[in-house]
Design a protein around this motif. Structure first.
Motif, PDB file in Angstrom:
ATOM      1  N   UNK A   1       0.970  -2.703  -3.054  1.00 46.39           N
ATOM      2  CA  UNK A   1       1.700  -1.455  -2.817  1.00 46.39           C
ATOM      3  C   UNK A   1       1.309  -0.841  -1.483  1.00 46.39           C
ATOM      4  N   UNK A   2       0.019  -0.855  -1.177  1.00 44.64           N
ATOM      5  CA  UNK A   2      -0.438  -0.247   0.074  1.00 44.64           C
ATOM      6  C   UNK A   2       0.164  -0.953   1.281  1.00 44.64           C
ATOM      7  N   UNK A   3       0.317  -2.265   1.195  1.00 46.97           N
ATOM      8  CA  UNK A   3       0.942  -3.008   2.294  1.00 46.97           C
ATOM      9  C   UNK A   3       2.458  -2.803   2.300  1.00 46.97           C
TER      10      UNK A   3
ATOM     11  N   UNK B   1       9.502  -2.284   4.586  1.00 54.27           N
ATOM     12  CA  UNK B   1      10.725  -2.223   3.801  1.00 54.27           C
ATOM     13  C   UNK B   1      10.514  -2.950   2.475  1.00 54.27           C
ATOM     14  N   UNK B   2      10.593  -2.237   1.375  1.00 53.61           N
ATOM     15  CA  UNK B   2      10.450  -2.844   0.056  1.00 53.61           C
ATOM     16  C   UNK B   2      11.836  -3.190  -0.459  1.00 53.61           C
ATOM     17  N   UNK B   3      12.043  -4.459  -0.756  1.00 53.02           N
ATOM     18  CA  UNK B   3      13.348  -4.927  -1.182  1.00 53.02           C
ATOM     19  C   UNK B   3      13.550  -4.826  -2.699  1.00 53.02           C
ATOM     20  N   UNK B   4      12.477  -4.616  -3.425  1.00 51.52           N
ATOM     21  CA  UNK B   4      12.565  -4.655  -4.883  1.00 51.52           C
ATOM     22  C   UNK B   4      12.903  -3.280  -5.458  1.00 51.52           C
TER      23      UNK B   4
ATOM     24  N   UNK C   1      -3.497   7.300  -6.365  1.00 48.41           N
ATOM     25  CA  UNK C   1      -2.743   8.557  -6.294  1.00 48.41           C
ATOM     26  C   UNK C   1      -2.008   8.658  -4.957  1.00 48.41           C
ATOM     27  N   UNK C   2      -2.644   8.198  -3.882  1.00 47.66           N
ATOM     28  CA  UNK C   2      -1.982   8.233  -2.572  1.00 47.66           C
ATOM     29  C   UNK C   2      -0.710   7.386  -2.579  1.00 47.66           C
ATOM     30  N   UNK C   3      -0.772   6.235  -3.222  1.00 48.01           N
ATOM     31  CA  UNK C   3       0.410   5.375  -3.258  1.00 48.01           C
ATOM     32  C   UNK C   3       1.493   5.952  -4.171  1.00 48.01           C
TER      33      UNK C   3
END
Length: 241
Positions: free
Chosen positions: A144-146, A151-154, A178-180
């Motif tokens: 998630x951090x990366x 751009x997240x395609x999912x 929590x940050x994510x």
């Protein structure tokens, strides 16, 4: 009984210090050693000395301070950076170690007087503890951090973060999670659920960070008597672990 005469012997020692590791801790150890007048070999098992950004506090100011620290080390006249490299062999005694190092296909030896181990801890996702494999529906926190940076395609319309349960949660891991959750809730039209055993709000800045996440729409749930159960399947919610 006569006392035996003590025989003294002068031994030449090296004032050079070898620091093994990468990231802010190794960089600080190298700078402090150089500040004491020692020549320093900073040997990193990684391709560079930046370290894993997931291990350290986040934020623009902190990131800039980390970059300044790395630049200071890289430009320091008394610090030689060797990256990546391996320690192949170690012989000798304090004050006079002979270290055999390997970099790519090159092998070479260095004499040092002291060795500082400042390697970073390893981050390992606990998929086994939850009984599910990693998939496009179950991801690690590092993923998630990366991914949140690009751009997240999912499909992230419904996301569940799990913190603790298979191990004792600590402020560091909870702050990362929590940050994510906050970043995801702020970036997309997502329903974000954060499930944990204990809230670590006593950690510096965590109460404010948790409040910001709540205001962004993250729903926090505390479960102490039981724990969630995950089932592998394409129709299940994504979980951050």
């Amino acid at each position: 009984m006569e006392a035996e005469e003590l025989i003294t012997q002068e031994v030449t020692v090296s004032t050079r210090v070898l620091v093994w590791g990468s990231g802010p801790v190794a960089c600080c150890a190298a700078l402090e050693s150089a500040g004491l007048g020692h020549g320093v070999l900073l040997c990193s098992p990684e391709p560079d000395i930046k370290g894993n950004p997931h291990l350290w506090a986040q934020g623009d100011q902190v990131s800039q301070e980390r970059e300044d620290l790395i630049a200071h080390v890289a430009g320091h006249g008394d610090i030689d950076v060797i990256a990546p490299c391996e320690i192949l062999e170690l012989a000798g005694s304090p004050g006079r170690y002979l270290v055999r190092l390997g970099k790519d296909d090159t092998r070479f030896e260095k004499e040092v007087g002291a060795i500082v181990l400042a390697s970073e801890p390893a981050l390992e996702p606990d998929f086994e503890g939850w009984g599910v494999p990693e998939s496009n529906r179950v991801r690690s926190l590092s993923w998630f951090e990366d991914a949140i940076e690009g751009e997240i395609q999912e499909d992230l319309s419904k996301v569940v973060f799990l913190c603790g349960f298979t191990h004792h949660s600590n402020p560091f891991s909870q702050e990362r999670a929590v940050r994510q959750a906050l970043a995801l809730a702020s970036k997309d039209q997502s329903q974000v659920l954060f499930i944990t055993e204990h809230f670590k709000v006593a950690h510096m800045g965590m109460e404010r960070l948790t409040r910001q996440a709540r205001e962004a729409g993250v729903l926090f749930v505390k479960m102490t008597e039981t724990r969630p159960v995950l089932e592998a399947g394409d129709d299940k919610n994504r979980a951050g672990a």
